[in-house]
Design a protein around this motif. Sequence first.
Motif, PDB file in Angstrom:
ATOM      1  N   ILE A 115     -16.287   5.063   9.977  1.00  0.00           N
ATOM      2  CA  ILE A 115     -16.513   4.962   8.542  1.00  0.00           C
ATOM      3  C   ILE A 115     -18.016   4.817   8.357  1.00  0.00           C
ATOM      4  N   LEU A 116     -18.571   5.574   7.445  1.00  0.00           N
ATOM      5  CA  LEU A 116     -19.987   5.459   7.090  1.00  0.00           C
ATOM      6  C   LEU A 116     -20.072   4.934   5.666  1.00  0.00           C
ATOM      7  N   LEU A 117     -20.857   3.882   5.455  1.00  0.00           N
ATOM      8  CA  LEU A 117     -21.062   3.307   4.136  1.00  0.00           C
ATOM      9  C   LEU A 117     -22.538   3.409   3.808  1.00  0.00           C
ATOM     10  N   SER A 118     -22.848   3.980   2.644  1.00  0.00           N
ATOM     11  CA  SER A 118     -24.241   4.186   2.265  1.00  0.00           C
ATOM     12  C   SER A 118     -24.502   3.584   0.891  1.00  0.00           C
ATOM     13  N   ASN A 119     -25.701   3.025   0.724  1.00  0.00           N
ATOM     14  CA  ASN A 119     -26.109   2.532  -0.593  1.00  0.00           C
ATOM     15  C   ASN A 119     -27.189   3.431  -1.199  1.00  0.00           C
ATOM     16  N   GLY A 120     -27.342   4.632  -0.671  1.00  0.00           N
ATOM     17  CA  GLY A 120     -28.350   5.563  -1.143  1.00  0.00           C
ATOM     18  C   GLY A 120     -29.674   5.419  -0.420  1.00  0.00           C
ATOM     19  N   ILE A 121     -29.872   4.304   0.281  1.00  0.00           N
ATOM     20  CA  ILE A 121     -31.101   4.050   1.017  1.00  0.00           C
ATOM     21  C   ILE A 121     -30.802   3.912   2.507  1.00  0.00           C
ATOM     22  N   ASN A 122     -29.825   3.082   2.826  1.00  0.00           N
ATOM     23  CA  ASN A 122     -29.428   2.827   4.208  1.00  0.00           C
ATOM     24  C   ASN A 122     -27.958   3.175   4.407  1.00  0.00           C
ATOM     25  N   GLY A 152       3.275  -6.735  -1.097  1.00  0.00           N
ATOM     26  CA  GLY A 152       2.228  -6.351  -2.038  1.00  0.00           C
ATOM     27  C   GLY A 152       0.880  -6.970  -1.738  1.00  0.00           C
ATOM     28  N   ASP A 153       0.838  -8.056  -0.943  1.00  0.00           N
ATOM     29  CA  ASP A 153      -0.440  -8.659  -0.563  1.00  0.00           C
ATOM     30  C   ASP A 153      -1.251  -7.660   0.251  1.00  0.00           C
ATOM     31  N   LEU A 154      -2.559  -7.778   0.158  1.00  0.00           N
ATOM     32  CA  LEU A 154      -3.462  -6.895   0.886  1.00  0.00           C
ATOM     33  C   LEU A 154      -4.236  -7.729   1.902  1.00  0.00           C
ATOM     34  N   VAL A 155      -4.217  -7.300   3.167  1.00  0.00           N
ATOM     35  CA  VAL A 155      -4.985  -7.947   4.225  1.00  0.00           C
ATOM     36  C   VAL A 155      -6.106  -6.990   4.601  1.00  0.00           C
ATOM     37  N   VAL A 156      -7.356  -7.466   4.481  1.00  0.00           N
ATOM     38  CA  VAL A 156      -8.529  -6.636   4.751  1.00  0.00           C
ATOM     39  C   VAL A 156      -9.263  -7.222   5.952  1.00  0.00           C
ATOM     40  N   LEU A 157      -9.573  -6.375   6.907  1.00  0.00           N
ATOM     41  CA  LEU A 157     -10.284  -6.770   8.121  1.00  0.00           C
ATOM     42  C   LEU A 157     -11.695  -6.191   8.065  1.00  0.00           C
ATOM     43  N   VAL A 158     -12.704  -7.070   8.078  1.00  0.00           N
ATOM     44  CA  VAL A 158     -14.105  -6.639   8.039  1.00  0.00           C
ATOM     45  C   VAL A 158     -14.841  -7.191   9.260  1.00  0.00           C
ATOM     46  N   ASP A 159     -15.975  -6.593   9.580  1.00  0.00           N
ATOM     47  CA  ASP A 159     -16.873  -7.093  10.616  1.00  0.00           C
ATOM     48  C   ASP A 159     -18.168  -7.522   9.941  1.00  0.00           C
ATOM     49  N   ASN A 160     -19.137  -7.979  10.721  1.00  0.00           N
ATOM     50  CA  ASN A 160     -20.439  -8.331  10.164  1.00  0.00           C
ATOM     51  C   ASN A 160     -21.319  -7.098  10.002  1.00  0.00           C
ATOM     52  N   VAL A 161     -20.740  -6.019   9.525  1.00  0.00           N
ATOM     53  CA  VAL A 161     -21.452  -4.789   9.210  1.00  0.00           C
ATOM     54  C   VAL A 161     -21.528  -4.743   7.686  1.00  0.00           C
ATOM     55  N   TYR A 162     -22.741  -4.694   7.138  1.00  0.00           N
ATOM     56  CA  TYR A 162     -22.863  -4.737   5.683  1.00  0.00           C
ATOM     57  C   TYR A 162     -24.167  -4.092   5.230  1.00  0.00           C
ATOM     58  N   LEU A 163     -24.224  -3.852   3.922  1.00  0.00           N
ATOM     59  CA  LEU A 163     -25.429  -3.345   3.260  1.00  0.00           C
ATOM     60  C   LEU A 163     -25.755  -4.237   2.078  1.00  0.00           C
ATOM     61  N   ASP A 164     -27.041  -4.467   1.842  1.00  0.00           N
ATOM     62  CA  ASP A 164     -27.468  -5.131   0.615  1.00  0.00           C
ATOM     63  C   ASP A 164     -27.276  -4.154  -0.532  1.00  0.00           C
ATOM     64  N   ILE A 165     -26.902  -4.681  -1.698  1.00  0.00           N
ATOM     65  CA  ILE A 165     -26.761  -3.815  -2.865  1.00  0.00           C
ATOM     66  C   ILE A 165     -27.599  -4.362  -4.007  1.00  0.00           C
ATOM     67  N   ASN A 166     -28.073  -3.440  -4.831  1.00  0.00           N
ATOM     68  CA  ASN A 166     -28.882  -3.770  -5.998  1.00  0.00           C
ATOM     69  C   ASN A 166     -28.462  -2.873  -7.145  1.00  0.00           C
ATOM     70  N   LYS A 167     -28.843  -3.272  -8.354  1.00  0.00           N
ATOM     71  CA  LYS A 167     -28.569  -2.429  -9.511  1.00  0.00           C
ATOM     72  C   LYS A 167     -29.199  -1.062  -9.286  1.00  0.00           C
ATOM     73  N   GLY A 168     -28.466  -0.031  -9.630  1.00  0.00           N
ATOM     74  CA  GLY A 168     -28.965   1.331  -9.480  1.00  0.00           C
ATOM     75  C   GLY A 168     -28.511   2.021  -8.201  1.00  0.00           C
ATOM     76  N   ASN A 169     -27.966   1.263  -7.236  1.00  0.00           N
ATOM     77  CA  ASN A 169     -27.475   1.887  -6.001  1.00  0.00           C
ATOM     78  C   ASN A 169     -26.240   2.734  -6.273  1.00  0.00           C
ATOM     79  N   LEU A 170     -26.121   3.835  -5.549  1.00  0.00           N
ATOM     80  CA  LEU A 170     -24.904   4.636  -5.542  1.00  0.00           C
ATOM     81  C   LEU A 170     -24.239   4.379  -4.190  1.00  0.00           C
ATOM     82  N   ILE A 171     -23.069   3.781  -4.209  1.00  0.00           N
ATOM     83  CA  ILE A 171     -22.349   3.428  -2.984  1.00  0.00           C
ATOM     84  C   ILE A 171     -21.396   4.573  -2.635  1.00  0.00           C
ATOM     85  N   THR A 172     -21.455   5.009  -1.387  1.00  0.00           N
ATOM     86  CA  THR A 172     -20.600   6.094  -0.918  1.00  0.00           C
ATOM     87  C   THR A 172     -19.964   5.687   0.402  1.00  0.00           C
TER      88      THR A 172
END
Length: 191
Positions: A115-122, A152-172
């Motif tokens: 999975i690739l997550l982008s904030n338009g910068i990183n 109906g409950d949702l279980v989400v598994l995340v790692d310490n992989v993240y991006l900072d977000i700011n107003k104006g970012n386009l998240i993809t």
Amino acid sequence: MNLFILNNTDGNFYFKPDTCLCNNNDDFYYPDYINDLIIQPGFAVKITKSGKGINAKFSERYYNQIDFAANIIHSSLLKKHIVIEELTHFSSLEKSLYHIDINMDLTENYGNECILLSNGINTVKLNLDSNITNKINLAIEKISRVFILKSGDLVVLVDNVYLDINKGNLITLFKSNMREDYTKLLDFSIK
């Protein structure tokens, strides 16, 4: 419906109310009273039958598909020592969890995909390894020791992989394989 988020790196989890769940591609409105928000890619399963104290080897009986998710949280939730008021305040941001229902085949080998997550910068990458089902099963076991999981409950598994977000970012959010084939799963703006 409850939304349980478990950090696979440290084993800590918290939950969000269902008001945090977004429809695909809805824009996120950055609250004025908060700074330092981040977004994390992850894997999600929707619980199909209720259970408590579920053993990991039986966890697959409680869901039937693996999906993707993108979770927006305050950066303080990644710290080891936070006060409960911070957790309650920052984990319940309205419309801050995106669930992408793609129905991944549980028997397929995902060794070459990510999975690739982008904030338009990183851009950050979260690998789809063949062990993802085991990680989700262990997450369900851990959460169900403390809470009753309901249909109906949702279980989400995340790692310490993240991006900072700011107003104006386009998240993809993309699903990709090593052949440079990309499938766009989600895109939304931070306003």
